[in-house]
Structures are given as structure tokens and as C-alpha cells.
Design an enzyme around this catalytic site. Sequence first.
Site, PDB file in Angstrom:
ATOM      1  N   LEU A 179      22.509  49.398  50.100  1.00 50.01           N
ATOM      2  CA  LEU A 179      22.533  48.324  51.100  1.00 50.01           C
ATOM      3  C   LEU A 179      23.933  48.203  51.670  1.00 50.01           C
ATOM      4  O   LEU A 179      24.166  48.349  52.863  1.00 50.01           O
ATOM      5  CB  LEU A 179      22.101  46.993  50.464  1.00 50.01           C
ATOM      6  N   ASP A 180      24.888  47.931  50.787  1.00 50.51           N
ATOM      7  CA  ASP A 180      26.286  47.777  51.187  1.00 50.51           C
ATOM      8  C   ASP A 180      27.127  48.456  50.118  1.00 50.51           C
ATOM      9  O   ASP A 180      27.356  47.881  49.058  1.00 50.51           O
ATOM     10  CB  ASP A 180      26.621  46.289  51.278  1.00 50.51           C
ATOM     11  N   PRO A 181      27.534  49.691  50.350  1.00 49.50           N
ATOM     12  CA  PRO A 181      27.413  50.463  51.597  1.00 49.50           C
ATOM     13  C   PRO A 181      26.067  51.184  51.724  1.00 49.50           C
ATOM     14  O   PRO A 181      25.442  51.515  50.723  1.00 49.50           O
ATOM     15  CB  PRO A 181      28.537  51.481  51.479  1.00 49.50           C
TER      16      PRO A 181
ATOM     17  N   ASP B 220      24.231  49.066  56.057  1.00 55.48           N
ATOM     18  CA  ASP B 220      25.220  48.553  57.010  1.00 55.48           C
ATOM     19  C   ASP B 220      25.810  49.680  57.854  1.00 55.48           C
ATOM     20  O   ASP B 220      26.026  49.528  59.056  1.00 55.48           O
ATOM     21  CB  ASP B 220      26.317  47.756  56.292  1.00 55.48           C
TER      22      ASP B 220
ATOM     23  N   ASN C 229      35.979  43.679  52.753  1.00 54.23           N
ATOM     24  CA  ASN C 229      35.391  44.729  51.927  1.00 54.23           C
ATOM     25  C   ASN C 229      36.281  45.972  51.913  1.00 54.23           C
ATOM     26  O   ASN C 229      36.215  46.803  52.821  1.00 54.23           O
ATOM     27  CB  ASN C 229      33.997  45.070  52.468  1.00 54.23           C
TER      28      ASN C 229
END
Length: 203
Positions: free
Chosen positions: A63-65, A68, A162
Site C-alpha cells: 500500500l505504502d509504498p 501510492d 515519509n
Amino acid sequence: YLYNFPNIDIHTASNQVEEAQLLASRFAPDRVSFSKITDVGPGSAELDAAKDASVTILNEIGLDPGIDHCSAMQMIERLKAKGHELTSFISFCGGLVTPENSDNPLGYKFSWFPRGVLTAGLNPAQFKLRNRVVKIANNQLLKSYFPNIPIYKGFAMEGLANRDSLGYADVYGLNLDKLDTMLRGTLRYRGYSELMEAFRCLG
């Protein structure tokens, strides 16, 4: 965590970088494709050996990373195709529970490696904001949060820088010198950073 699908020769490693790199280095000689959801970091250059073996390596694909990156590239390419020039890039992403389930002081529930969630607040960060490069030391990250991320009126969100946002300008095909802002962040419900900072101080 390692999921092995013997019938299709695909192996997926989850959240431990060292393990993912070790597994990938072993898969390359056997021409086994591989994906990992962890951030690309020091030592990831070792994975380049897989290219010589025609092995598919999918880095940062959670998801993150992950999602995105995909959504960012989709928007960037769409704007470029219309002849637009990007002057600012801001992206916030986070795996959050629905508001009615954010019923604890953190407003968060662990959906992945708990230690990874906790140590993410100990990472240094850097980004560009209004033509100024901002660098945050690892012990200052939770104190340096963005107190209000205006996504929707009904959501009270805050954000954390981040890691190294600047390195993603090239990845996204953007010219950092022409951007007044380059910022990637993690999204959380309000109150998260202050409480996590208290945990950090407690050790």
C-alpha cells in the site's frame, strides 16, 4: 512472512528487508520471479543481479509504498499527456481503519508488522516545501508532524513526512529543480504523533 506458490513459481516476501534481499538473491539463479512490499533501501542494488537472469522484481508494491506509487504515476502521466507541467507534488497515504473502528488512543490498528509501524516513527526524513529543503532527524520526526491534512471535512487527519521524498522526483520522472514542493507523507488520525512521541520518550 513468505508465501510460496510452487505451481506458478512466484514467491512473495513481506516486511523484513534483509530477508527479502536474501531471498531475492537466491531466486535469481533459478529464474524465479519475486515481489516485496518493503521500501527500497540500502542494499537493494544487490537485487540488480536478477536483471541478468530475466527475473521480474517488484519492489515497493504494497500500500505504502506501492499503491501510492501507482496512483502517483497514473496522475503524473495523465497530466503530462495533456501538456501540463507539474510545479508541486504532495502525496499522503496510509492504511487506516474506518472512523467507527478507530476506537483506541492511536486511532490505528496494526494490519502489518507491528515493529515496523513503531520503528517507522524513528526514521529521518527530508522533503522540499515552498522551495526550501527540510531535513528532519530521526528523533524529531514525531515532533515535526503536519497537524492538519485537509482531505475531507469529516476526517481529522495529520501527517508525517515519509523518509526521503526528494529521491522520488527522478523515479516519477519529475525535475526536482522545477518543483517548489516535493513531499511524500504518511496519513494518520489526529493525536497519533503526539502519543507515539510519548512512547518514544519512554523508550
